[in-house]
Every structure is written in C-alpha cells, then in structure tokens.
Design an enzyme around this catalytic site. Structure first.
Site, short mmCIF file in Angstrom:
data_model
loop_
_atom_site.label_atom_id
_atom_site.label_comp_id
_atom_site.label_asym_id
_atom_site.label_seq_id
_atom_site.Cartn_x
_atom_site.Cartn_y
_atom_site.Cartn_z
CD GLU A 131 -2.83 -1.42 2.27
OE1 GLU A 131 -2.95 -0.29 3.34
OE2 GLU A 131 -3.70 -2.25 2.10
CG ASN A 182 -0.63 -6.53 -1.89
OD1 ASN A 182 -1.20 -7.31 -2.75
ND2 ASN A 182 -1.21 -6.75 -0.75
CG HIS A 218 -9.75 -5.41 -0.02
ND1 HIS A 218 -9.84 -6.54 0.80
CD2 HIS A 218 -8.51 -5.15 0.08
CE1 HIS A 218 -8.86 -6.99 1.40
NE2 HIS A 218 -8.05 -6.02 0.88
CD GLU A 249 -4.64 -8.03 1.09
OE1 GLU A 249 -5.24 -7.20 1.36
OE2 GLU A 249 -3.44 -7.79 1.27
CG ASP A 251 -12.44 -8.83 1.29
OD1 ASP A 251 -12.15 -7.89 0.70
OD2 ASP A 251 -11.98 -8.67 2.52
C1 XIL Z 1 -6.01 -6.86 8.00
C2 XIL Z 1 -6.39 -8.16 8.89
O1 XIL Z 1 -7.13 -9.00 8.04
C3 XIL Z 1 -6.82 -7.63 10.01
O2 XIL Z 1 -7.08 -8.91 10.94
C4 XIL Z 1 -5.84 -6.61 10.83
O3 XIL Z 1 -6.41 -6.28 12.02
C5 XIL Z 1 -5.72 -5.46 9.95
O4 XIL Z 1 -5.03 -5.93 8.72
N1 XIL Z 1 -4.97 -4.96 3.42
C6 XIL Z 1 -3.75 -5.78 3.62
C7 XIL Z 1 -3.86 -6.61 4.98
O5 XIL Z 1 -2.82 -5.80 3.02
O6 XIL Z 1 -2.91 -7.06 5.65
C8 XIL Z 1 -5.19 -5.99 5.77
O7 XIL Z 1 -5.40 -7.33 6.80
C9 XIL Z 1 -6.48 -5.89 4.99
C10 XIL Z 1 -6.32 -4.91 3.99
#
Ligand code: XIL
Length: 330
Positions: A131, A182, A218, A249, A251
C-alpha cells in the site's frame, strides 16, 4: 476429491489458488484446518508476518506464530506468499520513533534482512512494499507522484528511494523469492492506477528487482461494479514492463441485500479468476480468508454491524455460490 486446488493443478502452467490464513483457527478448528489444507495451494499469513508481531521490540524477533503457518504450509504442500515487510500499518510503536533519516533507513534494512533472511528458502514470494499509494488526492498532482507520504516514515526519510532499497534488500536476503508490490484500489482506471503504473515503470528503469504487482481486489457488492476487462488491461500493461500480476486479497462483502449480494459476490470473484487464468502473467488468485466464520471485518456499513458475508464459505463453513462459481471458472 474436487477442490479449487485440484483445478488449479490442471491449468497447464504454474497457477496457485490461495487464501489468507490466521494461526488461531488453524490450532483450534479442525474443519477450518481441513478446508484450508485441501482447497488451497498457497497461503498468505493474515497477520503473523507483520512487523508488529514479528519485531515487537528493536532487535527482538518472535517467529513462533509465523513459523507455525510455514509448517502448516509445508505439511500440506502449499506455497507461502509472505506478507509483508514494509507497510505503514501494523508497525510496532518503536519503529515510528526514529527521527534521524539514516536511522529510519537502517531500521528498515535491518528488519528486511532479519525477517526475509529467517524465511529464506521457505517462502515462495514476498509482499515487499504494501500500500505505497496515497489516499490523498493532492499527492497525485503535487511532487509526491501519488506516493503515501505523511503516514510513511520511510517516504519521509528517503522519498521514493525507500521502495528501491526495500526490494534490493529483500532480494539480497532471499534471492529466489518472487518480490511483489501490493496495492488496493488500482483495479479500475484512474490516477491511482496511472501513478502505480508509472512507479513500476520507474522501478524497472532503475533495475529494481520487482517481479509482480498484487491487486488486492477488496470490493463491495452494493458498490459500483469493477469491470474485469479493465483489470486485464492492467495485467497486460505490466506484462509489457516485464512484471507479473496476482489477485492478492479478494473479498466482496454483500451489504444488506443477501440475494443480490451473494450473486454479485460470485460474479465478481469468478470474473476476476477467469481473467487471471487467461492472462499468462497472472500467477495466482487469493481471497482474504475463505470463511466468514473468521472474517477479519465486521461489515460496519450495515446496521447493526455484523460479520461481513464476504468470502466463499459461510460462518458454518458451508460453501456459497461464490465457491461453486470459482470452481466452474477453471
Ligand atoms: C488486515 C487483517 O485482515 C486484520 O485482521 C488486521 O486487523 C488488519 O489487517 N490490506 C492488507 C492486509 O494488506 O494486511 C489487511 O489485513 C487488510 C487490508
């Protein structure tokens, strides 16, 4: 039996189907453990590899939970996509306390050498920088070229060069791991994607060892649809730079309307997997967890907030339409 993993093994080139995993349910929930080990060929540690947990005090490392995940992967023939070395979140407080730029740089380099060195040969891939793009619109037009500045101790100390240095250090520590940047919110067109693309082009120009970009994906079912063809275009643009891609990632929380939400969730996931399978430089597709039972986020956009219905298996570990559609996408 049939599984996402069995389908992935059949695509005719190396292709991994992955999920983020958390260590607690692996220890306590046998059904979670069995599904994780049989459905996926790659795991991303959800939290255990973040600096806050691995490096709680300066020079003091705690690899116990992380090593547990690595052992689980090995026992089940899964690859580890390690996550993450440099991120402005999940930092131990002490890492923000350095104020001398030279000290910030040395702390980053020591962390990378120690952590990537510890896992050398045991992980297939690393998210080296997570990020790096800014959420502040002005940073896309001022001199920061869209890079996150205020929240990033490393940008403050080194400017964009922190990214070069992080990748070079990770490569020295584990020369065979594939190295990723990422990012979220870059699946669509816009200045955020443009700035990320330009950054990757500059990194390549400078000979920085970056192998790929992770598109977090996401989404939110009631929100605007994200056209998978736009994502395909981005994968191809990166391929021309010699850089691979992955869905890292995904969802899709469904929101209020379960019928519409679950259908959209299935469509979006299957659409992205399909494109990834069709593009030779897209090497894996991962969801952020696989069951709502341990979903990381309550959906606070619905009232009252409830565990987000965002993943292919529900809170009782029953497969949803998204699972069937992912299987069918192969
Ligand atoms: C999130 C986890 O899922 C949580 O359990 C934690 O509290 C915070 O981080 N982007 C990312 C991940 O790269 O590392 C994040 O994971 C979600 C968003």
């Amino acid at each position: 039996g049939d599984s996402l993993r069995a389908r992935a093994a059949d695509v005719g080139r190396p292709f991994d189907i992955g999920t983020a995993l958390a260590e607690n349910p692996l220890l306590t929930d046998a059904r979670y453990r069995a599904l994780a080990g049989s459905q996926f060929s790659m795991l991303t540690p959800e939290n255990a590899f973040k600096p806050q947990f691995l490096h709680p005090r300066r020079g003091v490392y705690d690899f116990r939970d992380a090593d547990l995940l690595v052992r689980f992967a090995r026992a089940n023939g899964m690859k580890v996509h390690a996550h993450t070395l440099v991120w402005h979140e999940a930092l131990p407080a002490w890492m923000r306390e350095d104020d001398d730029p030279g000290e910030v740089r040395r702390t980053m380099l020591r962390h990378i050498a120690a952590v990537a060195g510890h896992f050398r040969g045991q992980v297939a891939e690393w998210d080296v920088v997570n990020e790096p793009m800014s959420d502040d619109e002005e940073s896309y037009t001022d001199g920061d070229r869209g890079l996150r500045s205020e929240q990033s101790p490393w940008f403050g100390a080194m400017g964009e060069q922190y990214i070069d240095e992080a990748f070079r250090a990770a490569h020295r520590a584990d020369p065979t791991a594939r190295l990723y940047l990422n990012e979220y919110g870059v699946e669509e067109e816009g200045e955020r994607w443009d700035a990320l693309y330009d950054l990757v082009a500059r990194l390549r120009e400078r000979g920085v060892p970056i192998d790929g970009v992770g598109f977090q994906n996401h989404e939110y079912a009631p929100g605007d649809r994200v056209d998978p063809e736009t994502f395909r275009g981005h994968v191809r643009d990166l391929a021309e730079l010699g850089v691979g891609s992955r869905v890292s990632e995904m969802d899709v929380p469904i929101g209020e309307d379960e019928e519409h939400g679950r259908r959209t969730q299935a469509d979006e996931m299957a659409g992205k997997l399909r494109v990834c399978l069709e593009e030779p430089t897209c090497t894996s597709f991962s969801t952020w967890g696989f069951t709502d039972r341990y979903g990381s986020t309550a959906d606070t956009r619905v009232y009252p907030p409830r565990p987000a219905d965002s993943l292919p298996w529900d809170v009782d570990l029953r497969p949803k339409p998204a699972y069937e559609r992912l299987l069918a996408a192969f």
